[in-house]
Each structure stands twice: as structure tokens, then as C-alpha cells.
Scaffold this motif. Sequence first.
Motif, PDB file in Angstrom:
ATOM      1  N   VAL A  18      83.660 -93.725  -4.033  1.00  0.00           N
ATOM      2  CA  VAL A  18      82.855 -92.720  -4.722  1.00  0.00           C
ATOM      3  C   VAL A  18      83.756 -91.805  -5.559  1.00  0.00           C
ATOM      4  N   GLN A  22      83.716 -90.979  -9.568  1.00  0.00           N
ATOM      5  CA  GLN A  22      83.744 -89.630 -10.141  1.00  0.00           C
ATOM      6  C   GLN A  22      84.897 -89.475 -11.141  1.00  0.00           C
ATOM      7  N   THR A  35      74.100 -90.999 -12.410  1.00  0.00           N
ATOM      8  CA  THR A  35      74.538 -89.828 -11.650  1.00  0.00           C
ATOM      9  C   THR A  35      73.850 -88.567 -12.149  1.00  0.00           C
ATOM     10  N   SER A  91      73.165 -85.204   0.588  1.00  0.00           N
ATOM     11  CA  SER A  91      73.491 -86.123  -0.511  1.00  0.00           C
ATOM     12  C   SER A  91      72.602 -87.361  -0.467  1.00  0.00           C
ATOM     13  N   CYS A  92      72.435 -87.905   0.717  1.00  0.00           N
ATOM     14  CA  CYS A  92      71.593 -89.091   0.875  1.00  0.00           C
ATOM     15  C   CYS A  92      70.160 -88.790   0.447  1.00  0.00           C
ATOM     16  N   ASN A  95      69.826 -88.416  -3.294  1.00  0.00           N
ATOM     17  CA  ASN A  95      69.949 -89.690  -4.015  1.00  0.00           C
ATOM     18  C   ASN A  95      68.711 -90.564  -3.874  1.00  0.00           C
ATOM     19  N   GLU A 103      69.908 -94.500 -10.553  1.00  0.00           N
ATOM     20  CA  GLU A 103      70.694 -93.730  -9.580  1.00  0.00           C
ATOM     21  C   GLU A 103      70.191 -93.991  -8.165  1.00  0.00           C
ATOM     22  N   TRP A 107      72.823 -95.395  -5.587  1.00  0.00           N
ATOM     23  CA  TRP A 107      73.356 -94.430  -4.621  1.00  0.00           C
ATOM     24  C   TRP A 107      72.506 -94.244  -3.378  1.00  0.00           C
ATOM     25  N   VAL A 110      74.025 -96.725  -0.952  1.00  0.00           N
ATOM     26  CA  VAL A 110      75.431 -96.354  -0.682  1.00  0.00           C
ATOM     27  C   VAL A 110      75.487 -95.126   0.212  1.00  0.00           C
ATOM     28  N   THR A 111      74.745 -94.080  -0.146  1.00  0.00           N
ATOM     29  CA  THR A 111      74.801 -92.854   0.651  1.00  0.00           C
ATOM     30  C   THR A 111      74.139 -93.034   2.016  1.00  0.00           C
TER      31      THR A 111
END
Length: 125
Positions: A18, A22, A35, A91-92, A95, A103, A107, A110-111
Motif C-alpha cells: 500500500v 501511495q 483512491t 479504512s476498510c 473503502n 476503488e 481496496w 485488500v483492506t
Amino acid sequence: MSLPALAAVLYAIACLGVIGFQIALIAGAPWGRLTQGGAHDGPLPLSGRIAAGVSILIIAAQALALLSLVGFWPHWPAWTAWVAVIVQTVSCGLNWITPSPRERALWGPVTSTMLALALVVLIFA
């Protein structure tokens, strides 16, 4: 290696991925749709790049907090792992509710995987 230590290492590796994303955003990669709500086509504006830089610091701290909980450097207090899991949960959630379908598709999983790893560390360490 114990299960929580393995989960912490895998979490840290995911964090490095991640962070790499960034860094690419800061360098001008044209991934704005993936993002920050997907509001930008192409490269992020300066404000988005600054946000990516701040994200790097937060993500690195999360990884170090979970590594610390299982006995690795930097040996931060256990409460930092709780903060890391709370941040990962937020964050999860963000997303999964982003208005950007791209996104969400990237994500969200992933999150979610990162959250599962973080919970394994927190619960079993």
C-alpha cells in the motif's frame, strides 16, 4: 513462527504494498480513480499527493504497532496495536462505501484482508 507473528509479518508486507501505491501516487501515477473517492482522473493534485504522504506515515505506524505486539522492533506499547486495528477498521469501512466502483473493487478486498490479519494479531497475540 507463531500464528500472530506470521499474521503481523503478512500485514506489514501488505502495508509495504500500500505504501508503494501511495509513493506511486505522489510521483504522479495516473491512478486518481483508484483512491481518495475516485474524484480525480489521472494523477492526483497537490492536495491529494499530500494526503498520500500522510497516509504513508499512518500505514507505516500501523505496521510497526502490530509488529511490536508480537515482539518485533520497535517494541511499542500494546495499546498502539489497538489503535492500528481501529484505524484499519475505519479504512476498510471507508473503502467499501466509497463512491468509486474501481476503488471499492480494489481496496475493499485488500483492506478487508488486512483487517482480518490485524484481528488475528490482536486476538491471538
